[in-house]
Design an enzyme around this catalytic site. Structure first.
Site, PDB file in Angstrom:
ATOM      1  N   HIS A 199      -4.776  32.814 -74.213  1.00 44.89           N
ATOM      2  CA  HIS A 199      -6.204  33.137 -74.283  1.00 44.89           C
ATOM      3  C   HIS A 199      -6.618  34.101 -73.172  1.00 44.89           C
ATOM      4  O   HIS A 199      -6.376  33.843 -71.994  1.00 44.89           O
ATOM      5  CB  HIS A 199      -7.029  31.851 -74.170  1.00 44.89           C
ATOM      6  CG  HIS A 199      -8.507  32.099 -74.186  1.00 44.89           C
ATOM      7  ND1 HIS A 199      -9.267  31.943 -75.318  1.00 44.89           N
ATOM      8  CD2 HIS A 199      -9.354  32.492 -73.205  1.00 44.89           C
ATOM      9  CE1 HIS A 199     -10.530  32.232 -75.029  1.00 44.89           C
ATOM     10  NE2 HIS A 199     -10.600  32.569 -73.754  1.00 44.89           N
ATOM     11  N   HIS A 231     -14.915  33.166 -77.981  1.00 48.45           N
ATOM     12  CA  HIS A 231     -14.460  33.751 -79.246  1.00 48.45           C
ATOM     13  C   HIS A 231     -15.666  34.007 -80.159  1.00 48.45           C
ATOM     14  O   HIS A 231     -15.686  34.992 -80.893  1.00 48.45           O
ATOM     15  CB  HIS A 231     -13.482  32.817 -79.960  1.00 48.45           C
ATOM     16  CG  HIS A 231     -12.103  32.829 -79.391  1.00 48.45           C
ATOM     17  ND1 HIS A 231     -11.215  33.858 -79.602  1.00 48.45           N
ATOM     18  CD2 HIS A 231     -11.448  31.917 -78.636  1.00 48.45           C
ATOM     19  CE1 HIS A 231     -10.070  33.589 -79.009  1.00 48.45           C
ATOM     20  NE2 HIS A 231     -10.187  32.413 -78.400  1.00 48.45           N
ATOM     21  N   ASP A 245      -6.787  35.851 -78.537  1.00 47.26           N
ATOM     22  CA  ASP A 245      -5.558  35.078 -78.324  1.00 47.26           C
ATOM     23  C   ASP A 245      -4.389  35.962 -78.727  1.00 47.26           C
ATOM     24  O   ASP A 245      -4.353  36.473 -79.860  1.00 47.26           O
ATOM     25  CB  ASP A 245      -5.564  33.808 -79.176  1.00 47.26           C
ATOM     26  CG  ASP A 245      -6.661  32.833 -78.779  1.00 47.26           C
ATOM     27  OD1 ASP A 245      -7.136  32.896 -77.626  1.00 47.26           O
ATOM     28  OD2 ASP A 245      -7.033  31.999 -79.617  1.00 47.26           O
ATOM     29  N   GLU A 290      -4.567  27.768 -71.253  1.00 48.07           N
ATOM     30  CA  GLU A 290      -3.885  28.352 -72.414  1.00 48.07           C
ATOM     31  C   GLU A 290      -3.276  29.698 -72.043  1.00 48.07           C
ATOM     32  O   GLU A 290      -4.004  30.639 -71.704  1.00 48.07           O
ATOM     33  CB  GLU A 290      -4.866  28.551 -73.577  1.00 48.07           C
ATOM     34  CG  GLU A 290      -5.496  27.272 -74.067  1.00 48.07           C
ATOM     35  CD  GLU A 290      -6.600  27.500 -75.093  1.00 48.07           C
ATOM     36  OE1 GLU A 290      -7.093  26.491 -75.631  1.00 48.07           O
ATOM     37  OE2 GLU A 290      -6.976  28.668 -75.348  1.00 48.07           O
TER      38      GLU A 290
END
Length: 191
Positions: A165, A98, A105, A162
Site C-alpha cells: 500500500h 483508496h 496497491d 501493508e
C-alpha cells in the site's frame, strides 16, 4: 479540491502497465468479486506520482503490477466487514484513502513479467505483511525495500502494516469521493 474530481483511467493512461484488480476477482480477503467493473482509477495527483514511479521502475529493469487503486466506499464497507481490524482495513466511517483516489496497491515484476517475492501475499492480513517484519527472508526484504524506494521516488509514502500500500503524503486531506462504479452486494457469493 472539488468533489467533482475527474479520476484518471490508469489503464488508458499507461497501456503497458500490468493491472490485476484483485477486488474485481475472487482472489481477495472476501473470497468473491467486489467490483462489478475492473476500472483502475486514480486522482490526477496520484497519477502524476505513478508516472514517476513507473519511470523509476523501468530504470531498474522492473515493472509495477497494480492490485488496487480507487475503491468505492461500498467496497470499503465490504472489506471492513471481512476484516474489521483497523491495522489493515480503514473503517468506512473514517474513509479509506483508496476512496479518495490517492492510494494504490502495487508490487514489482521482473523483466520477464514474473512477480518478485515479497515474503507475504497481497491482502495477507498478518504481521508478515508489515514492511520490515523479521520473519521475511532477506531477498523478499530487499524486494520490499526496492518497491518502497521506487514508490517513494515517485512521490508516494508507505504505511506500517501493508508492504503493497502506497499513498500520497497528504492523502487524507483529499475529499472522499462518491462511488464511481458499482459493486456486487455484500451478500454476493461466487459460483
Amino acid at each position: 479540491m472539488p468533489e467533482e474530481c475527474q479520476l484518471v483511467d490508469v489503464a488508458k493512461t499507461f497501456p503497458t502497465l500490468h493491472i490485476d484488480l484483485k477486488y474485481a476477482t475472487a482472489d481477495n480477503i472476501t473470497g468473491h468479486p467486489i467490483y462489478r467493473e475492473a476500472l483502475c482509477l486514480l486522482h490526477p495527483d496520484a497519477t502524476t506520482a505513478l508516472a514517476k514511479a513507473i519511470s523509476i521502475a523501468t530504470l531498474a529493469g522492473l515493472k509495477l503490477m497494480v492490485y488496487d487503486a480507487y475503491r468505492p466506499q461500498q467496497a470499503q464497507a465490504q472489506l471492513w466487514d471481512a476484516c474489521p481490524n483497523p491495522e489493515y482495513v480503514v473503517d468506512v466511517a473514517i474513509g479509506s484513502n483508496h476512496s479518495r483516489g490517492t492510494a494504490i496497491d502495487v508490487t514489482l515484476m521482473d523483466e520477464h513479467d514474473n512477480l518478485l517475492d515479497m515474503g507475504a501475499g497481497f491482502d495477507e492480513m498478518h504481521d508478515r505483511s508489515h514492511p520490515y517484519h523479521p520473519s521475511v527472508p532477506p531477498q523478499a526484504q530487499r524486494n520490499r525495500l526496492l518497491l518502497n524506494a521506487i514508490m517513494f521516488g515517485g512521490g508516494f509514502v508507505g504505511i506500517s502494516s501493508e508492504w503493497w500500500h502506497f499513498e500520497l503524503p497528504n492523502a487524507a486531506s483529499y475529499p472522499l469521493l462518491d462511488d464511481r462504479f458499482d459493486c456486487f452486494p455484500l451478500t454476493h457469493t461466487s459460483l
